[in-house]
Design a protein around this motif. Structure first.
Motif, PDB file in Angstrom:
ATOM      1  N   ALA A 377       0.829  -1.221   0.000  1.00 39.51           N
ATOM      2  CA  ALA A 377       0.000   0.000   0.000  1.00 39.51           C
ATOM      3  C   ALA A 377       0.859   1.265   0.000  1.00 39.51           C
ATOM      4  N   THR A 378       2.017   1.194   0.655  1.00 41.21           N
ATOM      5  CA  THR A 378       2.865   2.394   0.704  1.00 41.21           C
ATOM      6  C   THR A 378       3.891   2.398  -0.436  1.00 41.21           C
ATOM      7  N   GLY A 379       3.858   1.377  -1.261  1.00 41.27           N
ATOM      8  CA  GLY A 379       4.785   1.314  -2.405  1.00 41.27           C
ATOM      9  C   GLY A 379       6.218   1.056  -1.972  1.00 41.27           C
ATOM     10  N   ALA A 380       6.392   0.447  -0.790  1.00 34.98           N
ATOM     11  CA  ALA A 380       7.746   0.243  -0.260  1.00 34.98           C
ATOM     12  C   ALA A 380       8.222  -1.180  -0.552  1.00 34.98           C
ATOM     13  N   LEU A 381       8.385  -1.471  -1.844  1.00 34.74           N
ATOM     14  CA  LEU A 381       8.780  -2.827  -2.233  1.00 34.74           C
ATOM     15  C   LEU A 381      10.191  -2.834  -2.825  1.00 34.74           C
ATOM     16  N   GLN A 382      10.978  -1.848  -2.465  1.00 36.75           N
ATOM     17  CA  GLN A 382      12.337  -1.746  -2.992  1.00 36.75           C
ATOM     18  C   GLN A 382      13.194  -2.899  -2.456  1.00 36.75           C
ATOM     19  N   ALA A 383      14.386  -3.032  -3.031  1.00 34.34           N
ATOM     20  CA  ALA A 383      15.205  -4.218  -2.739  1.00 34.34           C
ATOM     21  C   ALA A 383      15.839  -4.191  -1.351  1.00 34.34           C
ATOM     22  N   THR A 384      16.193  -3.003  -0.835  1.00 30.34           N
ATOM     23  CA  THR A 384      16.906  -2.967   0.455  1.00 30.34           C
ATOM     24  C   THR A 384      16.131  -2.133   1.487  1.00 30.34           C
ATOM     25  N   PRO A 385      16.413  -2.377   2.784  1.00 34.43           N
ATOM     26  CA  PRO A 385      15.712  -1.611   3.831  1.00 34.43           C
ATOM     27  C   PRO A 385      15.916  -0.106   3.691  1.00 34.43           C
ATOM     28  N   ILE A 386      17.127   0.330   3.362  1.00 34.69           N
ATOM     29  CA  ILE A 386      17.369   1.786   3.293  1.00 34.69           C
ATOM     30  C   ILE A 386      16.549   2.406   2.156  1.00 34.69           C
ATOM     31  N   GLU A 387      16.392   1.656   1.060  1.00 38.12           N
ATOM     32  CA  GLU A 387      15.564   2.182  -0.044  1.00 38.12           C
ATOM     33  C   GLU A 387      14.097   2.232   0.377  1.00 38.12           C
ATOM     34  N   ARG A 388      13.676   1.201   1.114  1.00 34.53           N
ATOM     35  CA  ARG A 388      12.273   1.193   1.559  1.00 34.53           C
ATOM     36  C   ARG A 388      12.035   2.337   2.556  1.00 34.53           C
ATOM     37  N   LEU A 389      13.016   2.532   3.455  1.00 34.50           N
ATOM     38  CA  LEU A 389      12.875   3.611   4.442  1.00 34.50           C
ATOM     39  C   LEU A 389      12.882   4.973   3.738  1.00 34.50           C
ATOM     40  N   ALA A 390      13.803   5.130   2.791  1.00 35.84           N
ATOM     41  CA  ALA A 390      13.890   6.405   2.067  1.00 35.84           C
ATOM     42  C   ALA A 390      12.583   6.674   1.322  1.00 35.84           C
ATOM     43  N   HIS A 391      11.968   5.603   0.803  1.00 39.61           N
ATOM     44  CA  HIS A 391      10.710   5.772   0.082  1.00 39.61           C
ATOM     45  C   HIS A 391       9.580   6.161   1.043  1.00 39.61           C
ATOM     46  N   MET A 392       9.514   5.447   2.190  1.00 39.70           N
ATOM     47  CA  MET A 392       8.386   5.690   3.112  1.00 39.70           C
ATOM     48  C   MET A 392       8.568   6.989   3.892  1.00 39.70           C
ATOM     49  N   ASN A 393       9.810   7.276   4.298  1.00 36.58           N
ATOM     50  CA  ASN A 393       9.988   8.372   5.255  1.00 36.58           C
ATOM     51  C   ASN A 393      11.425   8.915   5.219  1.00 36.58           C
ATOM     52  N   PRO A 394      11.751   9.738   4.223  1.00 31.10           N
ATOM     53  CA  PRO A 394      13.128  10.248   4.131  1.00 31.10           C
ATOM     54  C   PRO A 394      13.556  11.052   5.357  1.00 31.10           C
ATOM     55  N   LEU A 395      12.566  11.671   6.050  1.00 33.06           N
ATOM     56  CA  LEU A 395      12.919  12.469   7.234  1.00 33.06           C
ATOM     57  C   LEU A 395      13.497  11.598   8.343  1.00 33.06           C
ATOM     58  N   ALA A 396      13.110  10.314   8.325  1.00 33.64           N
ATOM     59  CA  ALA A 396      13.615   9.391   9.352  1.00 33.64           C
ATOM     60  C   ALA A 396      15.113   9.161   9.172  1.00 33.64           C
ATOM     61  N   ILE A 397      15.589   9.287   7.945  1.00 35.70           N
ATOM     62  CA  ILE A 397      17.030   9.136   7.671  1.00 35.70           C
ATOM     63  C   ILE A 397      17.735  10.454   7.983  1.00 35.70           C
ATOM     64  N   GLU A 398      17.066  11.527   7.613  1.00 33.97           N
ATOM     65  CA  GLU A 398      17.645  12.866   7.790  1.00 33.97           C
ATOM     66  C   GLU A 398      17.930  13.198   9.254  1.00 33.97           C
ATOM     67  N   ILE A 399      17.020  12.783  10.139  1.00 36.44           N
ATOM     68  CA  ILE A 399      17.188  13.132  11.560  1.00 36.44           C
ATOM     69  C   ILE A 399      18.485  12.518  12.107  1.00 36.44           C
ATOM     70  N   TYR A 400      18.830  11.322  11.627  1.00 38.99           N
ATOM     71  CA  TYR A 400      20.103  10.720  12.075  1.00 38.99           C
ATOM     72  C   TYR A 400      21.282  11.474  11.469  1.00 38.99           C
ATOM     73  N   LYS A 401      21.128  11.850  10.212  1.00 45.73           N
ATOM     74  CA  LYS A 401      22.200  12.608   9.542  1.00 45.73           C
ATOM     75  C   LYS A 401      22.479  13.893  10.313  1.00 45.73           C
ATOM     76  N   GLU A 402      21.405  14.577  10.707  1.00 49.99           N
ATOM     77  CA  GLU A 402      21.560  15.823  11.486  1.00 49.99           C
ATOM     78  C   GLU A 402      22.326  15.573  12.770  1.00 49.99           C
ATOM     79  N   ASN A 403      22.275  14.335  13.240  1.00 53.22           N
ATOM     80  CA  ASN A 403      22.922  14.018  14.511  1.00 53.22           C
ATOM     81  C   ASN A 403      24.141  13.124  14.325  1.00 53.22           C
ATOM     82  N   GLY A 404      24.749  13.233  13.140  1.00 56.66           N
ATOM     83  CA  GLY A 404      26.055  12.611  12.899  1.00 56.66           C
ATOM     84  C   GLY A 404      26.043  11.128  12.596  1.00 56.66           C
ATOM     85  N   ILE A 405      24.887  10.577  12.234  1.00 52.69           N
ATOM     86  CA  ILE A 405      24.839   9.144  11.909  1.00 52.69           C
ATOM     87  C   ILE A 405      24.278   8.983  10.496  1.00 52.69           C
TER      88      ILE A 405
END
Ligand SMILES: Cc1cc2nc3c(=O)[nH]c(=O)nc-3n(C[C@H](O)[C@H](O)[C@H](O)COP(=O)(O)OP(=O)(O)OC[C@H]3O[C@@H](n4cnc5c(N)ncnc54)[C@H](O)[C@@H]3O)c2cc1C
Length: 676
Positions: A377-405
């Motif tokens: 339903a969310t179209g998150a059928l990409q091959a890897t978890p990071i691609e699925r996460l980036a598709h569903m919620n890029p801000l979830a990746i960004e918040i770690y980047k802002e904090n050095g991860i």
């Protein structure tokens, strides 16, 4: 402002109508409503009658904590699914041990406060027709959950603060609460003010104290984050639970803390899409070597294991009733089991879960329906978890980047962390504490029961602040505090306070060292795994620690160390209260409930390889004693008792059923009877 000389200390004295302790989302909202209610009544200088004091404007859970999309749980706003406050309150009370009137008030106040947040600028998403879109947490048909992204509560605090500043309300920053000053006794007991020490100036000989007197006091100092070693509460979130107990405020449901999987290097919950992306979860030894796919020893198939990783996303936090028969909280137990062995656990978003010896390779199509349908339903059928996460919620990746991860290049270390206390201090249906004129809001108020829907903490903080403000302005009025006739009592209390702080200087151990001891004890004995004898010993140790601080003080050398000593005393007394509650509940054979597991030799075995570290035998847990759902455990400070605290059970107040016709209801309103 006046100054007062007490002993060798000069204290700045400030006078307000209402003093709010804490500057998180709950506090800021209450300050806004206080101003607005008072202004509507014609008070021209309402902003000058309210003060906010905080240990740190940037501190606290609201400003520093979150998750993939931090949830705000409100009444449904779907254009086609009707919801009601009563239905909402039933969801809040479903786990038991929750007052019905508070749940109903949180339901009734829900949309008023949600739209208030929209008005002050919190960017909650809506669709082209203006309907505020929501999502389901755990089969909720009304889609009550919404989010403004990973930093929802931060946006709430900041938007409300803009309003607070605009209204001319003064915020006193860097003020560590040292004592709540009480006067009178019995029914006429009051908390007249709050003594603080300026964190930037206080030292061994100059305590840099302020006294904030208020006709009304609102306590909004958040949860007891610094009580725990393994914690996702932001650093510096100490709370004022010890001080509140000492002033005579009564705790309720203190045992019902929540624990869940969170990252530890940067403290953040890994709920929601972090798990729904189905990352690989692995462990290493203490040196980062010897990688192991430890979950594969416990799940029979890849499908079961991967589905449970997915479900952990919205079946968060840890729930002992979701362990048996391979459910999602088995993941928390297995993560904890690994860390108990001294190993480190990581989420790896670059790879899919790896199979054990008899498992098939990971395949999205083999996920169980609930997981697969969601990802489709969310179209998150990409091959890897990071691609699925980036598709569903890029801000979830960004918040770690802002904090050095960088989740694109490094795994994320996780543990089962303390994250919220459903309990807190007892309040009435107007969020007034057991001491008149003192109100408790936000996480410090014990308004939730054993379980609560994710996101309802933020709703409760807003609804409670509104109720407290309305009551204060309409019942207690807008006058600035006048304690002229009780001046001698206040001076006596100030003298006592100065002596206490003075008495903290002189011991052998520093506050920082003692806080570490408290944190270790609370995580080990008052955390998500509990056992009666162990808890009793922890309580005795905590009481002994508090008494030793009272008698011998702590090592205080420079500026910061006085503050750490004050915090250590506050945390020692606070955690003794929490441990007393833990022991009292276990003595009632409460069993595993909410977000903690109770160990028992005759309990249910989780798995032969999940070992109880204390006994070396397979870990067995006791199921919930459901009879206790209809009782709330209260905990109060009692200096004379051997444990320093006493407990009693009370019945939860029912859901109010009275519905008056318009005219009599209007009359009650006009005559102020609604506040009785
Ligand atoms: C990682 C994480 C994720 C969360 N996610 C959600 C979620 O998705 N949905 C949800 O509803 N809830 C969530 N919560 C819970 C929620 O964020 C908190 O319960 C809420 O923000 C508390 O707000 P508050 O205003 O009561 O206190 P806080 O925001 O914690 O503010 C406390 C204030 O008191 C001050 N203070 C503390 N101690 C002292 C002291 N000794 N002296 C003086 N001042 C002091 C602090 O500096 C701060 O200003 C989460 C919590 C965490 C930790």
């Amino acid at each position: 402002m006046e100054t007062k000389k007490i002993g060798n200390q000069t204290i700045n004295v400030h006078n307000y109508n209402t003093v709010i302790v804490g500057a998180g989302a709950a506090s800021m909202n209450c300050a806004v409503h206080l101003y607005e209610f008072a202004s509507q009544k014609g008070v021209a200088d309402a902003g000058e009658r309210i003060a906010v004091i905080t240990a740190g404007l940037g501190l606290g859970a609201s400003r520093m904590s979150g998750s993939d999309k931090q949830t705000y749980y409100k009444m449904g706003t779907s254009p086609d699914v009707p919801d009601s406050a009563e239905e909402f309150s039933k969801s809040l009370t479903a786990g038991g041990c929750c007052h019905g009137d508070l749940a109903l008030a949180e339901g009734i106040g829900s949309l008023r406060e949600f739209y208030h947040l929209v008005e002050v600028g919190v960017p909650f998403p809506h669709n082209p027709m203006g309907s505020y879109i929501g999502y389901k947490t755990d089969h909720d048909p009304y889609e009550r959950a919404t989010s403004a992204g990973p930093k929802t509560s931060r946006f709430m605090s900041e938007c409300l603060q803009r309003q607070v500043v605009g209204y001319g309300i003064r915020i006193f920053d860097n003020q560590e609460a040292v004592r709540l000053v009480t006067i009178g006794s019995g029914d006429s007991k009051r908390i007249a003010g709050v003594v603080t020490a300026d964190r930037k100036k206080a030292g061994k000989s100059n305590f840099a104290m302020n006294l904030f007197l208020g006709a009304n006091i609102v306590l909004a100092a958040g949860g007891p984050g610094e009580m725990y070693e393994t914690s996702v509460y932001p650093k510096g979130q100490v709370g004022i639970h010890g001080l509140a107990f000492e002033a005579g405020l009564i705790g309720e449901n203190l045992t019902e803390s929540q624990f869940g999987l969170a990252s530890t290097k940067f403290r953040w919950n890994v709920s929601g899409t972090y798990m729904q992306a189905v990352p690989r979860i692995f462990s290493t030894d203490a040196n980062g070597k010897d990688e192991k796919e430890f979950l594969t020893d416990f799940f029979p198939t890849m499908s079961k294991m991967a589905t449970n990783i997915f479900l952990k996303g919205y079946q968060w936090p840890f729930d002992p009733q979701r362990i048996e028969n391979l459910q999602s909280s088995l993941v928390d137990i297995l993560v904890f089991n690994e860390t108990q062995k001294g190993r480190h656990v990581f989420m790896d978003f670059l790879k899919n879960p790896a199979p054990g010896p008899k498992m098939k390779q990971f395949d999205l199509d083999e996920l169980e329906d609930e997981a697969l349908n969601y990802l489709k339903a969310t179209g998150a059928l990409q091959a890897t978890p990071i691609e699925r996460l980036a598709h569903m919620n890029p801000l979830a990746i960004e918040i770690y980047k802002e904090n050095g991860i960088d989740l694109y290049s490094e795994p994320l270390e996780i543990a089962v962390c303390a994250q919220h206390n459903n309990g807190g201090f007892a309040v009435s249906r107007w969020w007034q504490s057991n001491i008149p004129h003192t109100f408790i809001i936000g996480e410090m108020a014990g308004t939730h029961g054993v379980k609560r829907p994710g996101g309802s903490a933020l709703n409760a903080g807003q609804a409670g602040g509104l109720r407290a403000a309305e009551y204060i302005v309409n019942v207690y009025g807008d006058e600035v505090a006048d304690y002229t006739s009780q001046q001698a009592q206040i001076d006596e209390k100030l003298k006592e306070c100065v002596n206490k702080v003075g008495g903290l200087v002189g011991g052998k151990r520093s506050g920082v060292e003692v806080i570490k001891e408290i944190q270790h004890r609370m995580t080990t004995s008052g955390g998500h795994i509990r056992e009666l004898n162990d808890a009793k010993k922890a309580l005795a140790d905590e009481v002994a620690l508090f008494k030793s601080i009272e008698e011998g003080g702590l090592k205080v050398a420079d500026t910061g160390e006085l503050i750490a000593a004050v915090q250590a005393r506050n945390l020692a007394l606070g955690s003794a209260g929490y441990l007393k509650a833990v022991v009292a509940l276990l003595e009632q054979a409460s069993g595993s409930r909410g977000s903690h597991l109770v160990l028992a030799e005759d309990g249910v075995e989780i798995h032969p390889d999940v070992i109880d570290k204390a006994t070396g035998k397979p870990l067995k847990f006791k199921p919930e004693n459901k009879a206790l759902r209809d009782s709330i455990l209260r905990t109060g400070y009692d200096e004379g008792s051997p444990d320093l605290f006493r407990c009693e059970n009370i019945k939860p107040r029912p859901l109010p059923a009275e519905r008056k016709a318009f005219e009599p209801g209007w009359q009650d309103y006009r005559e102020g009877k609604i506040y009785e």
